[in-house]
Design an enzyme around this catalytic site. Sequence first.
Site, PDB file in Angstrom:
ATOM      1  N   CYS A 161       5.384  43.782  36.388  1.00 36.56           N
ATOM      2  CA  CYS A 161       4.155  43.615  37.171  1.00 36.56           C
ATOM      3  C   CYS A 161       2.930  43.570  36.263  1.00 36.56           C
ATOM      4  CB  CYS A 161       4.016  44.756  38.180  1.00 36.56           C
ATOM      5  SG  CYS A 161       2.466  44.616  39.094  1.00 36.56           S
ATOM      6  N   CYS A 203       7.483  51.062  43.967  1.00 32.24           N
ATOM      7  CA  CYS A 203       7.240  49.635  43.708  1.00 32.24           C
ATOM      8  C   CYS A 203       7.834  49.242  42.361  1.00 32.24           C
ATOM      9  CB  CYS A 203       5.743  49.354  43.733  1.00 32.24           C
ATOM     10  SG  CYS A 203       4.923  49.961  42.254  1.00 32.24           S
ATOM     11  N   LYS A 248      -0.568  39.288  56.314  1.00 35.89           N
ATOM     12  CA  LYS A 248       0.776  39.813  56.606  1.00 35.89           C
ATOM     13  C   LYS A 248       0.957  40.155  58.079  1.00 35.89           C
ATOM     14  CE  LYS A 248       1.258  41.479  51.924  1.00 35.89           C
ATOM     15  NZ  LYS A 248       1.444  42.626  51.022  1.00 35.89           N
ATOM     16  N   LYS A 255      -4.231  36.943  50.954  1.00 32.83           N
ATOM     17  CA  LYS A 255      -2.916  37.094  51.574  1.00 32.83           C
ATOM     18  C   LYS A 255      -3.061  37.612  53.011  1.00 32.83           C
ATOM     19  CE  LYS A 255      -1.552  40.078  48.415  1.00 32.83           C
ATOM     20  NZ  LYS A 255      -0.967  41.203  47.656  1.00 32.83           N
ATOM     21  N   ARG A 303       9.902  34.700  44.623  1.00 32.94           N
ATOM     22  CA  ARG A 303      10.050  35.483  45.851  1.00 32.94           C
ATOM     23  C   ARG A 303      10.363  34.554  47.019  1.00 32.94           C
ATOM     24  NH1 ARG A 303       4.859  38.738  47.107  1.00 32.94           N
ATOM     25  NH2 ARG A 303       5.513  40.100  45.413  1.00 32.94           N
ATOM     26  N   CYS A 347       1.856  48.637  46.907  1.00 29.69           N
ATOM     27  CA  CYS A 347       2.988  47.792  47.304  1.00 29.69           C
ATOM     28  C   CYS A 347       4.135  48.549  47.971  1.00 29.69           C
ATOM     29  CB  CYS A 347       3.493  47.012  46.101  1.00 29.69           C
ATOM     30  SG  CYS A 347       2.259  45.891  45.424  1.00 29.69           S
ATOM     31  N   CYS A 391       0.107  51.490  40.582  1.00 31.43           N
ATOM     32  CA  CYS A 391      -1.340  51.235  40.612  1.00 31.43           C
ATOM     33  C   CYS A 391      -1.798  51.385  42.056  1.00 31.43           C
ATOM     34  CB  CYS A 391      -1.672  49.835  40.056  1.00 31.43           C
ATOM     35  SG  CYS A 391      -1.540  48.501  41.262  1.00 31.43           S
ATOM     36  N   ARG A 401       2.332  35.578  54.668  1.00 30.80           N
ATOM     37  CA  ARG A 401       3.514  35.867  53.845  1.00 30.80           C
ATOM     38  C   ARG A 401       4.740  36.065  54.731  1.00 30.80           C
ATOM     39  NH1 ARG A 401       1.968  38.288  48.885  1.00 30.80           N
ATOM     40  NH2 ARG A 401       0.071  37.270  48.161  1.00 30.80           N
TER      41      ARG A 401
HETATM   42 FE1  SRM Z   1       2.440  43.785  46.267  1.00 32.93          FE
HETATM   43  C1  SRM Z   1       0.413  42.330  44.035  1.00 32.93           C
HETATM   44  C2  SRM Z   1       4.970  43.471  44.149  1.00 32.93           C
HETATM   45  C3  SRM Z   1       4.516  44.484  48.790  1.00 32.93           C
HETATM   46  C4  SRM Z   1      -0.218  44.997  48.077  1.00 32.93           C
HETATM   47  N1  SRM Z   1       2.594  42.986  44.431  1.00 32.93           N
HETATM   48  C5  SRM Z   1       1.615  42.381  43.702  1.00 32.93           C
HETATM   49  C6  SRM Z   1       2.219  41.700  42.458  1.00 32.93           C
HETATM   50  C7  SRM Z   1       2.574  40.300  42.837  1.00 32.93           C
HETATM   51  C8  SRM Z   1       1.377  41.758  41.194  1.00 32.93           C
HETATM   52  C9  SRM Z   1       0.485  40.578  40.905  1.00 32.93           C
HETATM   53  O1  SRM Z   1      -0.323  40.182  41.760  1.00 32.93           O
HETATM   54  O2  SRM Z   1       0.581  40.060  39.784  1.00 32.93           O
HETATM   55  C10 SRM Z   1       3.491  42.572  42.278  1.00 32.93           C
HETATM   56  C11 SRM Z   1       4.649  41.911  41.539  1.00 32.93           C
HETATM   57  C12 SRM Z   1       5.477  42.951  40.832  1.00 32.93           C
HETATM   58  C13 SRM Z   1       6.761  42.446  40.313  1.00 32.93           C
HETATM   59  O3  SRM Z   1       6.968  42.483  39.088  1.00 32.93           O
HETATM   60  O4  SRM Z   1       7.598  42.042  41.086  1.00 32.93           O
HETATM   61  C14 SRM Z   1       3.737  43.028  43.699  1.00 32.93           C
HETATM   62  N2  SRM Z   1       4.356  43.843  46.450  1.00 32.93           N
HETATM   63  C15 SRM Z   1       5.263  43.777  45.448  1.00 32.93           C
HETATM   64  C16 SRM Z   1       6.650  44.131  45.909  1.00 32.93           C
HETATM   65  C17 SRM Z   1       7.750  43.382  45.186  1.00 32.93           C
HETATM   66  C18 SRM Z   1       6.836  45.649  45.767  1.00 32.93           C
HETATM   67  C19 SRM Z   1       8.222  46.174  45.948  1.00 32.93           C
HETATM   68  O5  SRM Z   1       8.544  47.043  45.151  1.00 32.93           O
HETATM   69  O6  SRM Z   1       8.933  45.774  46.846  1.00 32.93           O
HETATM   70  C20 SRM Z   1       6.506  43.797  47.406  1.00 32.93           C
HETATM   71  C21 SRM Z   1       6.802  42.372  47.717  1.00 32.93           C
HETATM   72  C22 SRM Z   1       6.614  42.097  49.173  1.00 32.93           C
HETATM   73  C23 SRM Z   1       7.017  40.727  49.595  1.00 32.93           C
HETATM   74  O7  SRM Z   1       8.233  40.488  49.655  1.00 32.93           O
HETATM   75  O8  SRM Z   1       6.152  39.925  49.915  1.00 32.93           O
HETATM   76  C24 SRM Z   1       5.017  44.057  47.597  1.00 32.93           C
HETATM   77  N3  SRM Z   1       2.180  44.522  48.138  1.00 32.93           N
HETATM   78  C25 SRM Z   1       3.187  44.843  48.977  1.00 32.93           C
HETATM   79  C26 SRM Z   1       2.706  45.636  50.062  1.00 32.93           C
HETATM   80  C27 SRM Z   1       3.542  46.252  51.174  1.00 32.93           C
HETATM   81  C28 SRM Z   1       3.674  45.372  52.369  1.00 32.93           C
HETATM   82  O9  SRM Z   1       3.279  44.206  52.342  1.00 32.93           O
HETATM   83  O10 SRM Z   1       4.190  45.863  53.356  1.00 32.93           O
HETATM   84  C29 SRM Z   1       1.345  45.799  49.849  1.00 32.93           C
HETATM   85  C30 SRM Z   1       0.397  46.650  50.721  1.00 32.93           C
HETATM   86  C31 SRM Z   1       0.088  46.003  52.017  1.00 32.93           C
HETATM   87  C32 SRM Z   1      -1.079  45.086  51.885  1.00 32.93           C
HETATM   88  O11 SRM Z   1      -0.894  43.942  51.514  1.00 32.93           O
HETATM   89  O12 SRM Z   1      -2.204  45.536  52.105  1.00 32.93           O
HETATM   90  C33 SRM Z   1       1.022  45.079  48.647  1.00 32.93           C
HETATM   91  N4  SRM Z   1       0.391  43.644  46.110  1.00 32.93           N
HETATM   92  C34 SRM Z   1      -0.508  44.271  46.929  1.00 32.93           C
HETATM   93  C35 SRM Z   1      -1.828  44.056  46.407  1.00 32.93           C
HETATM   94  C36 SRM Z   1      -3.146  44.597  47.022  1.00 32.93           C
HETATM   95  C37 SRM Z   1      -3.630  43.686  48.083  1.00 32.93           C
HETATM   96  C38 SRM Z   1      -4.998  44.066  48.576  1.00 32.93           C
HETATM   97  O13 SRM Z   1      -5.291  43.814  49.735  1.00 32.93           O
HETATM   98  O14 SRM Z   1      -5.799  44.573  47.804  1.00 32.93           O
HETATM   99  C39 SRM Z   1      -1.683  43.286  45.238  1.00 32.93           C
HETATM  100  C40 SRM Z   1      -2.794  42.775  44.323  1.00 32.93           C
HETATM  101  C41 SRM Z   1      -3.505  41.596  44.862  1.00 32.93           C
HETATM  102  O15 SRM Z   1      -3.150  40.993  45.852  1.00 32.93           O
HETATM  103  O16 SRM Z   1      -4.522  41.270  44.230  1.00 32.93           O
HETATM  104  C42 SRM Z   1      -0.281  43.058  45.078  1.00 32.93           C
HETATM  105 FE1  SF4 Z   2       2.413  46.249  40.667  1.00 39.95          FE
HETATM  106 FE2  SF4 Z   2       0.626  47.933  41.615  1.00 39.95          FE
HETATM  107 FE3  SF4 Z   2       2.151  46.533  43.287  1.00 39.95          FE
HETATM  108 FE4  SF4 Z   2       3.223  48.466  41.903  1.00 39.95          FE
HETATM  109  S1  SF4 Z   2       1.597  48.729  43.432  1.00 39.95           S
HETATM  110  S2  SF4 Z   2       4.069  46.396  42.130  1.00 39.95           S
HETATM  111  S3  SF4 Z   2       2.110  48.380  40.019  1.00 39.95           S
HETATM  112  S4  SF4 Z   2       0.645  45.692  41.931  1.00 39.95           S
END
Ligand code: SRM
Ligand code: SF4
Length: 566
Positions: A437, A431, A212, A210, A76, A480, A476, A145
């Site tokens: 993922c 997502c 943001k 993380k 990324r 995201c 899940c 990030r």
């Molecule tokens: Fe996310 C984890 C994909 C935006 C909340 N996210 C993940 C992981 C890396 C799974 C992992 O930890 O192994 C996913 C990888 C999937 C893959 O195969 O690519 C993943 N997140 C994404 C992306 C690619 C979704 C998308 O379809 O675009 C986004 C990448 C953003 C970026 O460029 O940095 C993405 N994730 C978000 C957002 C939205 C945002 O940031 O505006 C959120 C919600 C906002 C927030 O952070 O609260 C988000 N991702 C999470 C979480 C839950 C965090 C938490 O506070 O609990 C996880 C899990 C974790 O961190 O443990 C996670």
């Molecule tokens: Fe993976 Fe859950 Fe984020 Fe979807 S919402 S990309 S299933 S961690």
Amino acid sequence: MSEQDVQKLSKVEQIKADSRHLRGTIAEALQDGTTHFSEENVQVLKFHGVYQQDDRDLRKILKKEGKERAYTMMVRARIPGGVLNADQYLQFDRLGDMYGGGSLRITTRQTFQLHYILKSNLKETIRGINEVLLTTLGGCGDQVRNTVCCAAPHHGAFYDQVREDLLSVVNAVSAKTNAYHEIWLDGQKVDLGNDAEEEPLYGRTYLPRKFKIAFTYEGDNCCDVYSHDIGVVAHRDGDAVAGYTLIVGGGMGRTASDKNTHPALGQPLAFVTRAQLLDVCTAIVKVQRDYGNRVDRKFARMKYLIEKRGLDWFRRQVEAYYGGELQPPRELKWESSADHLGSHRDESGKAYIGIFVENGRLRDTAAVPLKSLLRDIVAKYRPVIRLTTQQNMILSELTESQVREIEEILRGAGVPLAEELPPSRLESMACVALPTCGLAIAESERVFPKVIREFEAMLQELGLGDTPVSLRMTGCPNGCARPYIAEIGFVGRVIGKYDVFLGASPDGSRMNTLFKEMVPLAELASTLRPLLQAYAAERQPGERFGDYCHRVGFDRLHALETLSVS
Ligand code: SRM
Ligand code: SF4
């Protein structure tokens, strides 16, 4: 001794502390001929923008055959505000073809991800991104990030000042370790051990979790500013920035197994001048660094710190780190949260076109060679590219006639223009989820195109074809695609079943609420049909579905649904 010193720190804290400023043994592991990294290196790699993944579709079969998992890496990049030049875009396109299985993914934080990178190609991929002066450092990991910004192409001093301020914040909160250069770019080795190298903001253990940041202009909430640890809203004074209202403590994540975890919207904290912005933002990061939970990662985001100690306590800490009193926040009003799609002119008279990219996925299919098409367009017209936080793409700095030509090319290849798509499609997001993922418990990107088309057909039938309704799906509860601020949110619970959330405000300032649990994928549309039918009949002029649900209340919505089932 702090509360946390006497408790057991999470395992990741120890890995960070032992990593010698993000080195781990990554450099050695890149040479060891294996297909994957150790658990310690996997954690450290995240800070370098790399996630180790495996093909979830193949997991069971490979296990049965006694073979190891089909490991690949997701890389990324960090692209502040999502702005790229043509060469940078073309480089990602090339890397996607060479190493990324022929695809590129625009994320919900307006950057690119490459999936399916083999460990043996990882270094070349990251070097390739660096060749065009971009980085993956800070793409993931417990640090700030990619900092996002409203992607609308604007011109004028006000917007230039916001961009300048964004970049200075990005610079101040970026990790300073030399490990990145050493590992990926064969830079000079300056590994002086844990205590010698300067990592002024983050120290040895970086942040608890993380972090943001989103910037936007008052009135425009296209990037969901309330879902961030810090939301920075620029106020105008003529053609200059008057200052910023800072919103703190947003976050979407929740853990399925723990009812105490939950999404939260940020709360307005303070108004700051341009001169104060950098120091106050840094002070906020420091408060989270020093007081955030390092024992239980489920509660380590800043939203839980603010919830536990209260906003007044938090403000006092920020003031102490900043060294001055903060002014109260200004009132915020939102005019739009829609993405900047379709063709328009900016303030300088230049033209741009916002292209809808379904779920952010750029690849060639038998039906539409979208990736190749966009590569040719970018190579020919050399626009400034702006990735959006709704997984779309804007080509800007064009002439009106260039935009017309691009429209013709897209139309000719069967790519619908934003103006030709149903409004709900334009507000939809899913997502990544399966198969890459590691945390997915249900499908998202792969099933959502069918779901959204079913909804569109139903909306059309109910006379709502021209009414935007935002739908977002995740595989899940992590959120995201920010499903908790969609008018309709589908959140995967188990394979094939989703929790349905309703009632967020379309401007992103109110979250939705759980309406129904464990709805089978095939029944998502039929479950909501009676509600949309009632909405069509009872809505007030201009009222959106999210606001309707909120107004009539869940008792009525449940009654409507029960009536239709019985
Ligand atoms: Fe996310 C984890 C994909 C935006 C909340 N996210 C993940 C992981 C890396 C799974 C992992 O930890 O192994 C996913 C990888 C999937 C893959 O195969 O690519 C993943 N997140 C994404 C992306 C690619 C979704 C998308 O379809 O675009 C986004 C990448 C953003 C970026 O460029 O940095 C993405 N994730 C978000 C957002 C939205 C945002 O940031 O505006 C959120 C919600 C906002 C927030 O952070 O609260 C988000 N991702 C999470 C979480 C839950 C965090 C938490 O506070 O609990 C996880 C899990 C974790 O961190 O443990 C996670
Ligand atoms: Fe993976 Fe859950 Fe984020 Fe979807 S919402 S990309 S299933 S961690």
